[in-house]
Write a protein that holds these residues in place. Structure first.
Motif, mmCIF file in Angstrom:
data_model
loop_
_atom_site.group_PDB
_atom_site.id
_atom_site.type_symbol
_atom_site.label_atom_id
_atom_site.label_comp_id
_atom_site.label_asym_id
_atom_site.label_seq_id
_atom_site.Cartn_x
_atom_site.Cartn_y
_atom_site.Cartn_z
ATOM 1 N N MET A 105 0.834 -1.201 0.000
ATOM 2 C CA MET A 105 0.000 0.000 0.000
ATOM 3 C C MET A 105 0.869 1.253 0.000
ATOM 4 S SD MET A 105 -3.017 -1.463 0.058
ATOM 5 C CE MET A 105 -4.048 -0.028 0.028
ATOM 6 N N ARG A 106 2.086 1.121 0.548
ATOM 7 C CA ARG A 106 3.010 2.263 0.620
ATOM 8 C C ARG A 106 3.812 2.412 -0.666
ATOM 9 N NH1 ARG A 106 5.019 3.548 5.739
ATOM 10 N NH2 ARG A 106 7.164 3.529 4.977
ATOM 11 N N GLU A 107 4.021 1.295 -1.338
ATOM 12 C CA GLU A 107 4.947 1.296 -2.466
ATOM 13 C C GLU A 107 4.274 1.510 -3.812
ATOM 14 O OE1 GLU A 107 6.527 -2.523 -1.664
ATOM 15 O OE2 GLU A 107 7.551 -1.818 0.157
ATOM 16 N N GLU A 108 3.041 1.027 -3.936
ATOM 17 C CA GLU A 108 2.357 1.111 -5.236
ATOM 18 C C GLU A 108 1.024 1.821 -5.084
ATOM 19 O OE1 GLU A 108 1.536 -2.845 -6.508
ATOM 20 O OE2 GLU A 108 3.518 -3.562 -5.944
ATOM 21 N N LEU A 109 0.579 2.392 -6.201
ATOM 22 C CA LEU A 109 -0.779 2.926 -6.223
ATOM 23 C C LEU A 109 -1.757 1.767 -6.309
ATOM 24 C CD1 LEU A 109 -0.362 5.845 -8.803
ATOM 25 C CD2 LEU A 109 -0.539 6.038 -6.319
ATOM 26 N N VAL A 110 -2.897 1.888 -5.660
ATOM 27 C CA VAL A 110 -3.944 0.883 -5.848
ATOM 28 C C VAL A 110 -4.471 1.041 -7.275
ATOM 29 C CG1 VAL A 110 -4.578 0.919 -3.416
ATOM 30 C CG2 VAL A 110 -5.830 2.368 -5.033
ATOM 31 N N THR A 111 -5.203 0.040 -7.753
ATOM 32 C CA THR A 111 -5.736 0.174 -9.113
ATOM 33 C C THR A 111 -6.963 1.089 -9.103
ATOM 34 O OG1 THR A 111 -7.264 -1.678 -8.944
ATOM 35 C CG2 THR A 111 -5.009 -2.193 -9.639
ATOM 36 N N ASP A 112 -7.254 1.651 -10.270
ATOM 37 C CA ASP A 112 -8.456 2.483 -10.406
ATOM 38 C C ASP A 112 -9.693 1.697 -10.016
ATOM 39 O OD1 ASP A 112 -7.484 4.941 -11.298
ATOM 40 O OD2 ASP A 112 -7.152 4.130 -13.313
ATOM 41 N N LEU A 153 -4.200 7.824 -1.231
ATOM 42 C CA LEU A 153 -4.100 6.574 -0.475
ATOM 43 C C LEU A 153 -2.640 6.211 -0.214
ATOM 44 C CD1 LEU A 153 -7.104 6.374 -0.804
ATOM 45 C CD2 LEU A 153 -6.841 4.041 -1.635
ATOM 46 N N LYS A 154 -1.821 6.387 -1.226
ATOM 47 C CA LYS A 154 -0.419 6.057 -1.060
ATOM 48 C C LYS A 154 0.234 6.989 -0.015
ATOM 49 C CE LYS A 154 3.854 5.343 -3.537
ATOM 50 N NZ LYS A 154 4.609 5.632 -4.739
ATOM 51 N N ARG A 155 -0.105 8.255 -0.118
ATOM 52 C CA ARG A 155 0.440 9.230 0.844
ATOM 53 C C ARG A 155 0.040 8.850 2.275
ATOM 54 N NH1 ARG A 155 -1.983 13.108 3.263
ATOM 55 N NH2 ARG A 155 -3.821 13.076 1.913
ATOM 56 N N VAL A 156 -1.232 8.479 2.445
ATOM 57 C CA VAL A 156 -1.712 8.118 3.780
ATOM 58 C C VAL A 156 -1.022 6.842 4.274
ATOM 59 C CG1 VAL A 156 -3.761 7.254 4.994
ATOM 60 C CG2 VAL A 156 -3.914 9.291 3.573
ATOM 61 N N ALA A 157 -0.814 5.902 3.366
ATOM 62 C CA ALA A 157 -0.137 4.662 3.762
ATOM 63 C C ALA A 157 1.293 4.952 4.202
ATOM 64 C CB ALA A 157 -0.152 3.668 2.601
ATOM 65 N N VAL A 158 1.966 5.803 3.433
ATOM 66 C CA VAL A 158 3.355 6.132 3.782
ATOM 67 C C VAL A 158 3.410 6.818 5.146
ATOM 68 C CG1 VAL A 158 5.320 7.613 3.159
ATOM 69 C CG2 VAL A 158 4.158 6.247 1.397
ATOM 70 N N LYS A 159 2.434 7.670 5.380
ATOM 71 C CA LYS A 159 2.436 8.433 6.626
ATOM 72 C C LYS A 159 2.038 7.590 7.843
ATOM 73 C CE LYS A 159 0.419 12.737 8.420
ATOM 74 N NZ LYS A 159 -0.595 13.751 8.103
ATOM 75 N N HIS A 160 1.058 6.715 7.669
ATOM 76 C CA HIS A 160 0.473 6.071 8.853
ATOM 77 C C HIS A 160 0.717 4.572 8.973
ATOM 78 C CE1 HIS A 160 -1.753 9.703 9.915
ATOM 79 N NE2 HIS A 160 -2.180 9.792 8.669
ATOM 80 N N LEU A 161 1.165 3.935 7.905
ATOM 81 C CA LEU A 161 1.314 2.468 7.949
ATOM 82 C C LEU A 161 2.757 2.070 7.722
ATOM 83 C CD1 LEU A 161 -1.631 0.954 5.846
ATOM 84 C CD2 LEU A 161 -1.452 1.174 8.316
ATOM 85 N N ASP A 162 3.527 2.039 8.775
ATOM 86 C CA ASP A 162 4.926 1.683 8.617
ATOM 87 C C ASP A 162 5.200 0.348 9.306
ATOM 88 O OD1 ASP A 162 7.602 1.422 8.470
ATOM 89 O OD2 ASP A 162 8.085 3.431 9.210
ATOM 90 N N PRO A 163 5.441 -0.720 8.517
ATOM 91 C CA PRO A 163 5.681 -2.034 9.132
ATOM 92 C C PRO A 163 6.796 -2.003 10.180
ATOM 93 C CG PRO A 163 5.431 -2.269 6.761
ATOM 94 C CD PRO A 163 5.449 -0.794 7.054
#
Lengths: 526, 510
Positions: free
Chosen positions: B384-391, B447-457
């Motif tokens: 979710m952090r590395e790739e865009l989700v699909t349309d 979504l990617k921005r939010v994942a990078v900000k809030h979802l860090d394994p």
């Protein structure tokens, strides 16, 4: 059917909203149900209600459950429920022909695996060479190869193996995706001993989508992922049965309690059967139990019945009526002639359960039995006032009258409080029972219970999905009209009726007792 | 050939006779039957009538009694029932540090302990005879008292209900029974692995001193006195701290008059303070609690965001796609549907109002495949952090949130719950009106921005409850082992004594 706790296994965790409480009172609310039948024999119950605007809850029932199974295919009804979400030639695949090839190849390999396990591995098990015939860790070289091939085919079909994404024929969980995009919610299904029910709530303008999707899977299901889905069901079994404090004990108690009838095996099935179902067995089941004459639909909510009937006729009329009617369930429960007892020890609170064979749903005695249970339960019931507060020996105590399609049971369950023992709880129960057997219930106490049950009759109708589930059970076990007729029968129960049933069903020879004790820490041998 | 198709075809042939025969092409059996008349080939081809829906405006249902008490009213005459809810601010959040469980016990004893004018047994008998259901319970930040009665019994029921809330007696014998019953439930705290998992996760995420994670022990239950209950009751149960909502079969004017009369003379204090934020910080790492079961139960995650954070709506969509969207979510597809490793697998976002709540993913799997399933979940989070989700994924998630939006208000009691909660938590007034537009405006990049900000394994904790010896090595095919996480360093947490919550000696869980 009061307070019955249907043993259900669902495709996703499911809570039966509102329970299944009996509800009398002659002047009670009448549920206006419009009945509607197609030429192919499928019937529908339509309940238009405008009080919850914008949504419709819709579902259908197959009159089949674990009671229709036999040793060798236990759990197949529930497995079917999982299969029904795996798509058709239209939904769930991007190439129906190639997908059918994958399935045929998988079938051939799995048949071979089963043949080897049933013979060679079962023999090794019998000789004591291995402890589990189905565990891949015990595979012979031959089995390892076959399992590898099967796995490779499953992966290729999913686009995760040889050939990469190009080789994929499955569109994963498309059935759910279509509904999700359309605003469907709460899509689920459950299987009980007597029925299998599939349901969802959709926006009010999407009833046609429901008709499309459900008639498509009833018409056209292909049992995709017939082999890989078993791993999921095994995990479900581990989750619900093996990893819960009392799951296996309850399973054993059921198997002991029911001697001859089909309620003795678990809805989810025995593990060996779960591994063994063949495609042919599944097809036989499908052709007998999933034909329109054995199905009925229910629609509750904000819809126009004229339009609904048009959709239903257009879509569900394509179902083939089939040629084989479901065989009758012929094996009746034999009379129990001696008390049965089970002593269990585990990470469980000290407790006791006492069970008795009673009557099926709709039996004339089922109504006083339900009222008897109501008298004992709840905050002012005899168990709370007598065992929890009065003698202070129980942390909790309850009874349930569980009347099913072919047989019924009455159970008393209680957990200890403080230093009290399960034996004390058991004795206290017999004393409460003796009071009901020797004296009629005072008029005011009976009136109180009837009032409570009558109010419950309204409460349980408020929610669309709860109403749908109740109609599903009533129509399968008796007749949907019971939702309107039952209340009068409960209201008519007399103190003499209750005393009579208390003296009919609760003999020592008709009871089975489970005693639970907590394992003392450090006392285990290992 | 597919067995079912052939049998089905056979039946169709028999049923339809010679004419039918010509309709079928033997080389394309799986497409054998043409669509029936009027049935579109695909569900996407169905044309739906538009469904207009505007969220109801709370102001239209809001009334204020002369003493200042806010009342929401939504009459409906379908059933002869009245449903009355009094929502008080504050719940478990008000527990004193020396007595976790006091707020819940207070709520319970308000219900069970009788009133100053009627003993508990008499009160229960009266309510049962009226068939009136009353419940009082404390949740984390609210205490709710509910009454459901037949409309014909409303006056008498209201009298008993309000007496309970205003002048509870906390009967000593009932208190003793409640203490004993709670002790019995405490003893069962380790019986089910799920309850161990939930308890230890909250301790990790919110810290052992925050109300989200503290729990009663045998000592604190024994110490609950009538004086402590009365003190807590005074803080919570008064008109300055409550909002009332009523739905069902009643006349609005009469209801307002009845409520005003019932509450008259009830001393009005100040509303309690907002809940405090936890001070603990989650320590990333791999944690394990012993329990001898054939399945490992796993939760992994970290603290995330507050409810009114501008990232909440994109985060909701992200979570739908990742693991909250049922079978359509990535976790369900990979872990359950593709690999068959778990029956349930999901991710959950629980934004809190006053401080960031947690994001977590969880599943259960047989011992050998716990590591593999955990690895797949972590990979999906990282993706979710590395790739865009699909349309397509984003459109499906948006459509689901937008199409199911009316369900937030589907019944009157449900609608009133939303209004009351929004008022207590000061939700922005235009929240529901603009919700769908805000959903529509979210982009894949958001979504990617939010994942990078809030979802860090790297900043997450993984908690495993189960049989470590059999879980740690991983699966037969060596696709994963527990060494794959945090370099294999695991912190073994003790199983706790169910009564005292003190650590038990190490082998107790084996």
């Amino acid at each position: 059917m009061s307070a019955c706790r249907p043993v259900v296994f669902a495709i996703i965790s499911l809570v039966l909203a509102g329970g299944f409480l009996a509800a009398p009172q002659a002047q009670a609310q009448q549920v206006a149900v419009e009945e509607f039948a197609l030429d192919n024999g499928m019937r529908f119950l339509l309940v238009p209600r405008r009080d919850q605007p914008n949504v419709v809850s819709a579902g259908w029932v197959a009159r089949v459950g674990s009671v229709n199974e036999r040793p060798g295919i236990t759990g197949i009804s529930h497995f079917f429920e999982h299969m029904m979400f795996k798509g058709t030639d239209t939904i769930g695949t991007r190439d129906a022909d190639r997908d059918a090839k994958y399935r045929a190849e998988q079938k051939a390999i799995r048949d071979e695996i089963n043949r080897i396990v049933w013979t060679k591995q079962y023999d090794r098990l019998k000789r004591g060479e291995i402890a589990d015939a189905w565990d891949p860790a015990n595979d012979t070289q031959e089995l390892r190869v076959l399992r590898g091939k099967l796995d490779a085919l499953i992966r290729a079909q999913q686009g995760r193996g040889e050939g990469g994404p190009e080789a994929a024929t499955i569109v994963k969980d498309e059935f759910d995706q279509v509904y999700t995009r359309a605003g469907g919610s709460g899509m689920n299904a459950f299987t009980s001993q007597d029925l299998t029910c599939y349901f969802i709530t959709v926006p009010a303008n999407k009833l046609e989508l429901w008709a499309w999707m459900e008639s498509d899977r009833l018409h056209n299901s292909v049992f995709r992922e017939f082999y890989s889905e078993r791993d999921v069901v095994h995990e479900e079994r581990r989750l619900r049965t093996d990893s819960t404090p009392t799951g296996r004990f309850q399973e054993q108690f059921d198997a002991m309690f029911w001697e001859s009838c089909g309620y003795s095996w678990p809805v989810i099935g025995w593990p060996s059967d779960l591994n063994s179902y063949t495609f042919e067995q599944a097809m036989d089941y499908w052709n007998v139990y999933y034909r329109p004459g054995n199905l009925f639909g229910i629609v509750v909510g904000d819809f126009d019945p004229v339009a609904a009937k048009a959709y239903i006729t257009r879509y569900f009329s394509r179902l083939d009526p089939g040629t084989k009617p479901p065989p009758p369930v012929v094996t009746l429960e034999v009379d129990q002639i001696a008390e049965q007892r089970m002593n269990a020890e585990g990470d469980v609170p000290p407790a006791v359960e006492v069970r008795y064979h009673t009557v099926p749903a709709g039996h004339v005695d089922s109504y006083p039995l339900d009222m008897l249970s109501e008298l004992l339960n709840e905050r002012t019931g005899r168990l709370y006032t007598g065992l929890v507060e009065g003698r202070a020996i129980a942390g909790s105590a309850r009874t349930a009258s569980d009347t099913r399609k072919y047989a019924g049971l009455f159970s008393f369950e209680a957990e200890t409080r403080g230093d009290a023992t399960p034996e004390q709880l058991e004795q206290a129960w017999y004393e409460e029972l003796a009071k009901l057997q020797s004296a009629e219930v005072p008029e005011r106490e009976l009136r109180k219970v009837k009032n409570r049950v009558a109010a419950g009759n309204y409460r349980r109708l408020e929610n669309n999905m709860s109403l749908l589930i109740q109609l599903a059970f009533f129509e399968t076990l008796l007749d949907w009209q019971e939702i309107n007729n039952g209340p009068k029968k409960y209201e008519a129960v007399t103190a003499a009726d209750i005393k009579r049933v208390a003296n009919t069903y609760f003999s020592p020879a008709n009871r089975s007792v489970a005693v639970y004790r907590r394992t003392v820490a450090g006392a285990e041998a290992k | 050939m597919n067995m079912w198709i052939s049998q089905h075809l056979l039946r169709a042939l028999v049923a339809s006779g010679a004419v039918g025969l010509m309709l079928f092409s033997p080389c394309r059996l799986s497409h054998a039957e043409p669509p029936a008349a009027g049935i579109p080939a695909r569900p996407e081809q169905i044309v739906f009538a538009p469904l207009a829906f505007e969220p109801p405006d709370a102001a239209g249902f809001r009334r204020v009694l002369p003493d200042g008490t806010v009342v929401y009213l939504a009459p409906s005459h379908e059933f002869p029932l009245v449903n009355l809810v009094v929502t008080f601010k504050g719940g478990v959040s008000l527990d004193p540090t020396d007595m976790p469980g006091l707020a819940a016990m207070t709520a319970r004893m308000v219900r069970e302990g009788g009133t100053t004018t009627m003993g508990p047994t008499e009160l229960d008998e009266s309510l049962d005879f009226l068939a009136t259901d009353i419940g009082v319970a404390a949740t984390d930040t609210f205490t709710a008292a509910t009454m459901n009665c037949l409309a014909s019994n409303f006056d008498e029921s209201l009298k008993l209900f309000v007496a309970m809330l205003r002048t509870p007696a906390f009967d000593e014998k009932r208190l003793e029974t409640s203490r004993a019953r709670i002790l019995e439930s405490l003893k069962q705290r380790n019986d089910d692995a799920s309850s161990i998992l939930g308890r230890e996760w909250k301790r990790l995420v919110y810290g052992t001193d925050h109300f989200e994670a503290t729990e009663p022990t045998d000592r604190t239950v024994a110490a609950v006195s009538r004086a402590r209950l009365a003190e807590m009751h005074r803080r919570i149960f008064h008109p300055g701290n409550m909002i009332v909502s009523v739905s069902g079969d009643f006349d609005e004017k009469e209801m307002l008059a009845d409520l005003q009369k019932a509450f008259s003379g009830w001393e009005r204090g100040k509303a309690v303070a907002d809940p405090v934020a936890p001070t603990a910080v989650l320590q990333p790492g791999l944690y394990h609690v012993p329990k001898d079961i054939p399945q490992g139960k796993v939760v992994m995650g970290s603290r995330a965001i507050t409810r009114d954070d501008p990232d909440t709506i994109p985060f909701l969509l992200l979570n739908e796609i990742l693991g909250a969207g049922g079978f359509t979510s990535r976790l369900m597809r990979q872990v359950r549907s593709n690999e068959g490793l778990a029956y349930s697998v999901r991710s959950t976002l629980t934004p809190r109002v006053a401080y960031p709540g947690d994001f977590r993913a969880g599943f259960e799997s047989k011992n050998a495949t716990v590591a593999l399933a955990a690895k797949i979940v972590m990979e999906q989070i990282a993706r979710m952090r590395e790739e865009l989700v699909t349309d397509d994924e984003l459109e499906t998630a948006k459509a689901s949130l937008i199409e199911t939006f009316p369900r937030q208000f589907e019944s009157r009691p449900q609608m009133l719950r939303v209004f009351v909660n929004d008022e207590w938590t000061k939700r922005p007034k235009d929240y529901w009106k603009t919700f769908r537009d805000k959903v529509r405006a979210v982009t894949r990049e958001d979504l990617k921005r939010v994942a990078v900000k809030h979802l860090d394994p790297e900043k997450m904790a993984i908690l495993v409850v189960g049989d470590w010896e059999n879980i740690a090595p991983g699966d037969l095919e060596k696709r994963a082992s527990m060494k794959d996480f945090f370099g294999g360093t695991v912190k073994h947490l003790p199983l706790r004594d169910p009564l005292t919550l003190e650590p038990l000696p190490e082998k107790a869980g084996k």
